[in-house]
Each structure stands twice: as C-alpha cells, then as structure tokens.
Design a protein around this motif. Sequence first.
Motif, PDB file in Angstrom:
ATOM      1  N   UNK A 239       0.841  -1.202   0.000  1.00 50.85           N
ATOM      2  CA  UNK A 239       0.000   0.000   0.000  1.00 50.85           C
ATOM      3  C   UNK A 239       0.874   1.251   0.000  1.00 50.85           C
ATOM      4  N   UNK A 240       1.980   1.188   0.735  1.00 53.95           N
ATOM      5  CA  UNK A 240       2.940   2.308   0.796  1.00 53.95           C
ATOM      6  C   UNK A 240       3.435   2.632  -0.617  1.00 53.95           C
TER       7      UNK A 240
ATOM      8  N   UNK B 248       0.594   4.116  -2.776  1.00 56.54           N
ATOM      9  CA  UNK B 248       0.271   5.509  -2.417  1.00 56.54           C
ATOM     10  C   UNK B 248       1.348   6.471  -2.902  1.00 56.54           C
ATOM     11  N   UNK B 249       2.600   6.054  -2.754  1.00 55.09           N
ATOM     12  CA  UNK B 249       3.710   6.915  -3.181  1.00 55.09           C
ATOM     13  C   UNK B 249       3.695   7.097  -4.700  1.00 55.09           C
TER      14      UNK B 249
ATOM     15  N   UNK C  63       0.930   9.436  -5.749  1.00 52.24           N
ATOM     16  CA  UNK C  63       1.234  10.860  -5.537  1.00 52.24           C
ATOM     17  C   UNK C  63       2.202  11.378  -6.600  1.00 52.24           C
ATOM     18  N   UNK C  64       3.138  10.537  -7.009  1.00 49.72           N
ATOM     19  CA  UNK C  64       4.061  10.961  -8.078  1.00 49.72           C
ATOM     20  C   UNK C  64       3.318  11.087  -9.410  1.00 49.72           C
TER      21      UNK C  64
ATOM     22  N   UNK D 297       0.180  11.915  -9.601  1.00 44.16           N
ATOM     23  CA  UNK D 297      -0.606  13.160  -9.421  1.00 44.16           C
ATOM     24  C   UNK D 297       0.222  14.377  -9.814  1.00 44.16           C
ATOM     25  N   UNK D 298       1.530  14.303  -9.532  1.00 48.43           N
ATOM     26  CA  UNK D 298       2.411  15.410  -9.922  1.00 48.43           C
ATOM     27  C   UNK D 298       2.324  15.650 -11.426  1.00 48.43           C
TER      28      UNK D 298
ATOM     29  N   UNK E  72      -1.493  16.883 -12.678  1.00 46.66           N
ATOM     30  CA  UNK E  72      -1.887  18.245 -12.320  1.00 46.66           C
ATOM     31  C   UNK E  72      -1.280  19.276 -13.272  1.00 46.66           C
TER      32      UNK E  72
ATOM     33  N   UNK F 177      13.374   6.163  -3.755  1.00 46.85           N
ATOM     34  CA  UNK F 177      12.465   7.248  -4.144  1.00 46.85           C
ATOM     35  C   UNK F 177      12.504   7.424  -5.662  1.00 46.85           C
TER      36      UNK F 177
ATOM     37  N   UNK G 169       9.612   6.766  -8.465  1.00 46.37           N
ATOM     38  CA  UNK G 169       9.217   7.906  -9.299  1.00 46.37           C
ATOM     39  C   UNK G 169       9.349   7.561 -10.788  1.00 46.37           C
TER      40      UNK G 169
END
Lengths: 255, 315
Positions: free
Chosen positions: A2-3, A6-7, A10-11, A13-14, A17, A96, A100
């Motif tokens: 899940x971690x 979720x990460x 969010x990347x 989403x970057x 947007x 990270x 990404x």
Amino acid sequence: MRWLFELAWLFIRLNTRRTMMVFVGLVQPLFTVWLYALNQPPALSLPEGFWFILVNAGLVNSWTILVFSALSEVDRDRWTGLLGQYLSMPTPLIEIMTIRTLANFLFVCISLAVTALLAFFVIRPEAGMLLSPVWGWLLLAMLAITLIAVLFSMVVAMTLRGRVIMNFIDYPVVFVSALGFSATLFPDIMARFALCLPQGFLAEMARFTAGISPVSPAELVWWPTPVLTGFGLVCLAATLLRLMQRRLLTRGTLA
Amino acid sequence: MVSKIGIHVEDVSKLFVTGSRRKQAVNSVSYEIARGEVFGILGANGAGKTTLIKLMSTQLAPDSGRIIIDGFNTVTDQRALRARINIVEGGDKGLYPWLTGYENLRLFALLYRIPISDIRAKIEVALSRVDLAKDAWHAPTMTYSKGMKQRVLLAKGLLNDPSVLFLDEPTIGLDFDAVQRIRDIVKELSRAGTTVILTSHNASDIDNTCHRVALLAEGQDRGLFAIEELRAQYRSRVNFQLSKGEAPDRFAALDPGLSLTNGANRITVAMTLDQKGIAALYGLFAQSPDAVDEISVEGASLEDFYGTFIKGETA
C-alpha cells in the motif's frame, strides 16, 4: 504494498496536475487518432495504421515524460532543495527515484492504453491483425527505451554537468520523435505551419534524405510562408513588449 | 544511563572543490549540544551555517571528524538516524506546487515511513499546530502565500516527531505573526525534549529562542556563548536629565566615557552601561530622586553584539 501504491499515486498526481502532462497524456492521443482519421497514409494497411498511431503517440509521450516530467522535475527538486531533503529522509534516494521512474513510466503506459483504445474504436482492426510481431516488438522496444531514458535522465539531472549533457540529448530526441510522423498528415494550414518551424522542417528534410518520404520539404512549403511567419512573430513580440511596457508604466507591476 | 548530550560534533571539516576553486566551508568545528537545547548558529552569508546543518542532517559527509546524534553516527548509521531527525529550510521552496498542502505532507509522511494508519492524524495535528487555515489544506501550494508555504514546511518538520529538528533560516521573509508562531513552536518543542538546531543571520531569532549560540565566520568556530550570559554583557544606552547644581562626576565612576550636554536648567547625561551598571545607576538615582528626570534606556541586543563581532572580524 500500500505504501508503494500511495507513493506512486502521488508521483503520478504530480504529472496529472500539469497542463502539459494532461495534454500529452489525454488530449494528444485523441489528436493523433483524429489526424490519422483525417489523413490515412495510403501506404499503410489498417492494422499497420493502428500500430503507427500507437508508436507515434508513444514517441511523443516518451519524449514529453523524459523532458517535462523526469528531467525537469528532478532538476527543479535540485534547485529548490527537495533533492537535498530527500537525502535526509529514511527512505533511500535510490528507492524514491525508482518509484518515481516507475510512476512516470506507468503514466506513459496509461496514455498509450488510452491511445490504443481510441485507435481501436476508430480503425476497428480485426483481432488477428493486431498480433503483427514487428509492430509488437517495436512497441516493446519503445517502452524499454522510455524506461531507460527516464531513469537515465533522472540520474543525470542530479548534477550540473549531467544537466548540460541532457540538453544535448533533449533536442535529438525531439527531432527523432518528429521523424516518425510526417507533417503532411496535418490539415493543410497546420502542415504549412509545422514545416515553417525549424524542427518540423529539419525532420521532414531528414525523412526525405533517408528515403522515408518521397517529397522534399522545399516542394511542400510555399517559401514566403516562413518569412511571413517570422514577420508575424516579430510583430507579435513587439506588440506584447509594448503592452508590457504600458502596464509597467501605469500599474508598476505585470501581475 | 541516558547521556544528556544529544549531539557531538567532533573536529568536523568540509572542503568543497569546484575546478580550481577550493572553499573550506567548515573548518575543525566541535560542539556538544544537550538534549532539548535550542542551539543557534549565527553567521554571515557563506559562513558555513548551511553546510554545518547539512553535515549534521546526513545530507553531506564530513571530510574529517565525526558527528554523533543520539548515539548514531551521521555517516555509518544514516538510515536509523534519519528516522529521528527532520529538517526545515527557509524560504517558500521545498514543496510541490501542483500538490495541495495536505498531499505534500502525505508524500513526506510516506517517505518518512510513518505508518499509513497514523498519517492522517499526524498531518492534521501538524497543520493545526502551525495554524494553517483549514480551508487551505486542500488547495495547491502554488496558490499559497510565502508564510503559508513556510507553515506547511514547518508542519513537515513535525511529522515524524523528531528528536532533533534542524531549522535553516526558518523565518526568512515572514511577517511578524508568522515569525512569532515559529518561535513559539521552537520553545514548545524544546520543552518537550526536542533538540532544535537553528541557523539564522537574523540575530533576534537566536536571541528570542536559543539557549546557546555559536558564531561562525569563514567556516570556523568564533565562539560559543550562552544567551543569558551574553544578555548580561549587552551594554545599553542610558540618557537622563540632571538638575543644575547636581555633581555629574559621581556617575563617571560607572562610565568614564559619559557625555554631558549643558542646557538652560539641566544637564543631559548619556552613558553606556551593562546590566550591573544600570542597577548601580538606579542606586545613585535613589539617593537624590528629585534631581533626576526623563530617564530613558535603549536596550542593546544580540544584534548589536553580533554587529560588533562582525566589525571585529572584518577589521
């Protein structure tokens, strides 16, 4: 797990947007299919056309992810100090960056899936025709190249010297991505405009030199067009500068 | 027994080499910082403050010497140490402008490996603590003011309940209320046992929050002072009016450099005194209260002291 999800989300989403990424990921596939429907290249069969759309959209996507997402974002993180902050976090930088990279790659894949879906509904090829091994391998190779390119660009963007090297790589990538899609596929006025741009003109010239296209750009472009376009751009720039000057004088700010 | 010393900085040096240019950013610096202490690092631009913070927060490795935080070496125990520290950099950068304040903090919380079930509560507590208006939590940070961005960054610094928090110029460009809120939070953290390392070139930040301050110049340690001791040494300017006929000589014992200006009925006296001198002066006033009028004391501060220090460095 899940971690990780979720990460990665969010990347992603970057990317979603940002107007540029929305255009590339969603509008551009639609545009590619629309252009194909308008001007079907006569030399291509329907299934070949399907893959042609997919590969061309993929090339543009790959390049955009490379330049606008992977490279510019990491470069931006370096300048804003975020990269430094990542170094003081318990999650190692390599993890990270890997997450990404995968998120960016997933974004390319989602965009390609949207393109494929649109192309399928427009062309409606028979299922058996889609299993052409050549196009399939090409698509796989393109995805692999994208993954490597995104990873590479992220790593080199971390150093000043690497950023300079990437500048020399960006432009050939832009150029190569344009090679796959002739500007003549655009509606007439757009084709003229595309061929007036240095990149479009050079790509078409390269297509002609390599024998991909039988027509030289000199035959396609009405020669005064670049001159008029150039003149128009100068006039536009001058008008904008005058407006800016007036705004500064009257309001004291450009905001 | 748990050591009272939270941070050992032992003879640490860092040299940056760019082509033929060499910059000794930090040169043989040693400190011992207690748990729960608010430790200030004061210096001009380029003095080595940020490099020292980066060395302590594991962003850089020292060329020589070592740094031990809560028993963890900043080079060999990085992963374990990073979970116990946090860093907040000043300015309005360090956030993703396309994500909301809440999403930015969620991203950081994930990277700090905070259990997913706790993240929501941690973010809400942190954002409430820094007084970020609730209606701004879910707006993209590109729409935030500088102060709002700084509040989110400070909230990020509180997410993992760090035992050591590094604040690198946290009040830069902020209005009075925001600066005051940050100072209050620093004091609260210190009371709760968090060690805070604060760099600033704004002496009043250090003066208002720190227990001790280290002065840095060109990467070298130029002195370590307890703020209370420094305050006792600050010299204030005292002005008062003295009736004609009163002998001003008795005040000269406190400040031989006092200045006297004769008026029609009164003498204006100007003196520079430390805290003890001021107390002694009021003792003299008490002996003849009717002879003295219009007393004014212009308090000196760490800024004045720092100004004197800088002048000494550049002289």
